[in-house]
Structures are given as C-alpha cells and as structure tokens.
Design an enzyme around this catalytic site. Structure first.
Site, PDB file in Angstrom:
ATOM      1  N   GLU A   1      -1.360   2.422  -0.077  1.00 42.47           N
ATOM      2  CA  GLU A   1      -2.445   3.117   0.622  1.00 42.47           C
ATOM      3  C   GLU A   1      -2.440   2.778   2.120  1.00 42.47           C
ATOM      4  O   GLU A   1      -2.808   3.602   2.959  1.00 42.47           O
ATOM      5  CB  GLU A   1      -3.805   2.710   0.032  1.00 42.47           C
TER       6      GLU A   1
ATOM      7  N   ASP B   1      -8.125   9.279 -10.571  1.00 42.32           N
ATOM      8  CA  ASP B   1      -8.197   9.465 -12.030  1.00 42.32           C
ATOM      9  C   ASP B   1      -9.631   9.778 -12.431  1.00 42.32           C
ATOM     10  O   ASP B   1     -10.575   9.363 -11.763  1.00 42.32           O
ATOM     11  CB  ASP B   1      -7.690   8.212 -12.752  1.00 42.32           C
TER      12      ASP B   1
HETATM   13  N1  ADE Z   1      -8.956   2.700  -8.522  1.00 35.62           N
HETATM   14  C1  ADE Z   1      -8.396   3.857  -8.887  1.00 35.62           C
HETATM   15  N2  ADE Z   1      -8.846   4.250 -10.093  1.00 35.62           N
HETATM   16  C2  ADE Z   1      -9.727   3.314 -10.512  1.00 35.62           C
HETATM   17  C3  ADE Z   1     -10.512   3.153 -11.670  1.00 35.62           C
HETATM   18  N3  ADE Z   1     -10.499   4.043 -12.656  1.00 35.62           N
HETATM   19  N4  ADE Z   1     -11.285   2.049 -11.748  1.00 35.62           N
HETATM   20  C4  ADE Z   1     -11.299   1.147 -10.760  1.00 35.62           C
HETATM   21  N5  ADE Z   1     -10.581   1.245  -9.647  1.00 35.62           N
HETATM   22  C5  ADE Z   1      -9.789   2.328  -9.521  1.00 35.62           C
END
Ligand code: ADE
Length: 266
Positions: free
Chosen positions: A37, A224
C-alpha cells in the site's frame, strides 16, 4: 493566586491551540501498515527512505520522507516483523509507530491509510474508499462497568467537512481488531459499533493521536466484503493490488487538498 494561575494557564493553552489550528499544515505523517500500500505513494510523492532512522535502533519501522508542494511528507511503514518476515500489521505496531512518529516528527496532521473489509449491508463495495467518521475497537471485551467502555474506546474522528465535500469520499464508522477474519462475537461488537468498515489499525492510531492531540484522518479502501460469500483472506489477496491503486489515489487527493490549508480549514 490559584485562580489567576489557572486562568493564565488556560488562556495560554487556548492561545496555543488557536495558533496550531490556524497555521498552515506543514508536516504530515501518513501511517500505512503494508508495504504494497505504501510504495506507490512513496513513488508518487518522490520520497526517499531515511538513511538515519529517527526511530530506536533495532526496530523495523521505516520512514520515507520528502517535500511535496508546501508539505513535509513522511510515510511511516511499521516494516517487516523480524520473526516472521511479514508486514507488521495490527494494533500493537500501529500504536508504537504512531507514538514514535509524533515524538520524532511533531506532525500537524496524521493520515492513517490502508485497506479494510466492508459491509455490503451498510452500502460498501469493493474499491470504495471511506473516510472514518468514528473509530472503535471490537475485540477488547471487558464486561465490567466502565472498563467495557474503555475497551471499546469509541471516538469521533477529527472533523473534515470541507475535505469531505470537496473530495466526495464515502463516510462511515470504522471498527478495529487484531484479526482479519470475523468471529461471531466480534460480529456482535462490530454491529454494536455500527461499523461500515473493519480494519486492524485505525482505533489504535486514534488512541495515541487522541492522547497527544494530533488531528487524524482515516482513509480506508475496501478489499473484501465481510458479509459476502467469499473467504475473506482469498478476496483480500485477490483485490489488494487493484484496491491499493484506489486507496493511493484517494490519499493523493487528500494530500493535495491539505496543501496550503490549516487544520481548521479541513
Ligand atoms: N483489511 C482488509 N480487509 C480486512 C478485514 N476484512 N478485516 C480487517 N482488516 C482488513
């Protein structure tokens, strides 16, 4: 004497706060947990790695720095965990680097940027970029009166109405915990926190910046869908590169907006 001393001290503090919020932002610290990132932004702002670390000897924390327009930009990446060799994600490293960066660099503004899981029930989609309105923890359960509130540690983020209006970013509440997945008990706390996005650093950064009174903006891009049907780790890895591009574009727009302004104008 006491009342005079008290009012003098209060006036001095108020004057200091007024001066701080009304002077142009000069030093910005951007805290990013993952190298994937951070690196595109290092390139974008033409930053270089600090050869003489401002951090204690032996820590893996990395500072990239340089000037961009009127700003001294510092990207702080907690580095690779010495034991496992992976990025030092999570709340422990995040709070440590936040504290050390404030001590060493005295920033006017902190930006915590990173990826997050999003809740489609709250309107989040893959690639959406959020600015957090509020932050809280979801995995510090202490079921004793008042300790419960200490554990959750809910805070309003620094208010940036002009930035939100200008950049048209989504706004939502952020819930932080030290796990990528979500257990049923975490889910209950995340729902109680009314979160739209879930990450592993935000509330830890907020705890420190609140203690040390440094204005902080949380910029989180969704990799996600937590309440979707795909396995989180798989979906996260699949989308990481593409979503990082959206995150870095949003952070660049935030930096462009911040340039030349004081914190009261954000
Ligand atoms: N970073 C990216 N996806 C995440 C998730 N589902 N939970 C915590 N940090 C994250």
């Amino acid at each position: 004497m006491a009342p005079h001393d008290d009012s003098t001290a209060k006036l001095a503090e108020e004057t200091m706060v007024a001066e701080t919020v009304s002077k142009p932002i000069s030093t910005v610290v951007i805290i990013i947990a993952m190298q994937t990132e951070a690196l595109p932004l290092v390139t974008k702002f033409n930053l270089v790695e600090d050869p003489n670390s401002v951090f204690p000897k032996g820590v893996p924390w990395v500072r990239y720095y340089g000037t961009y327009k009127d700003l001294n930009i510092n990207i702080i990446w907690p580095g690779k965990d010495p034991a496992s060799g992976v990025d030092s994600v999570g709340t422990v490293s995040a709070s440590l680097v936040t504290y050390a960066s404030i001590q060493a660099l005295q920033p006017d503004l902190i930006i915590n940027a990173g990826t997050a899981g999003g809740f489609k029930a709250k309107g989040a989609g893959i690639g959406d970029v959020y600015v957090a309105s509020d932050v809280a923890f979801h995995d510090r359960r202490i079921p004793i009166p008042v300790f419960d509130l200490y554990g959750v540690c809910a805070k309003r983020a620094f208010s940036t109405p002009n930035l939100l209006k200008e950049l048209n970013l989504k706004v939502g509440k952020l819930s932080t915990g030290d796990s990528l997945d979500m257990s049923p008990i975490d889910e209950k706390s995340i729902t109680a926190n009314d979160a739209t996005v879930k990450d592993m650093e935000g509330a830890a950064v907020a705890y420190v910046t609140d203690l040390l009174s440094v204005p902080t903006i949380f910029v989180k891009a969704v990799t996600d869908i937590v309440d979707g049907d795909k396995p989180t780790a798989e979906e996260f890895l699949q989308n990481l590169i593409a979503v990082t591009a959206a995150l870095d574009q949003a952070v660049t727009r935030v930096v462009e907006f911040v340039n030349g302004k004081c914190v009261a104008e954000l």
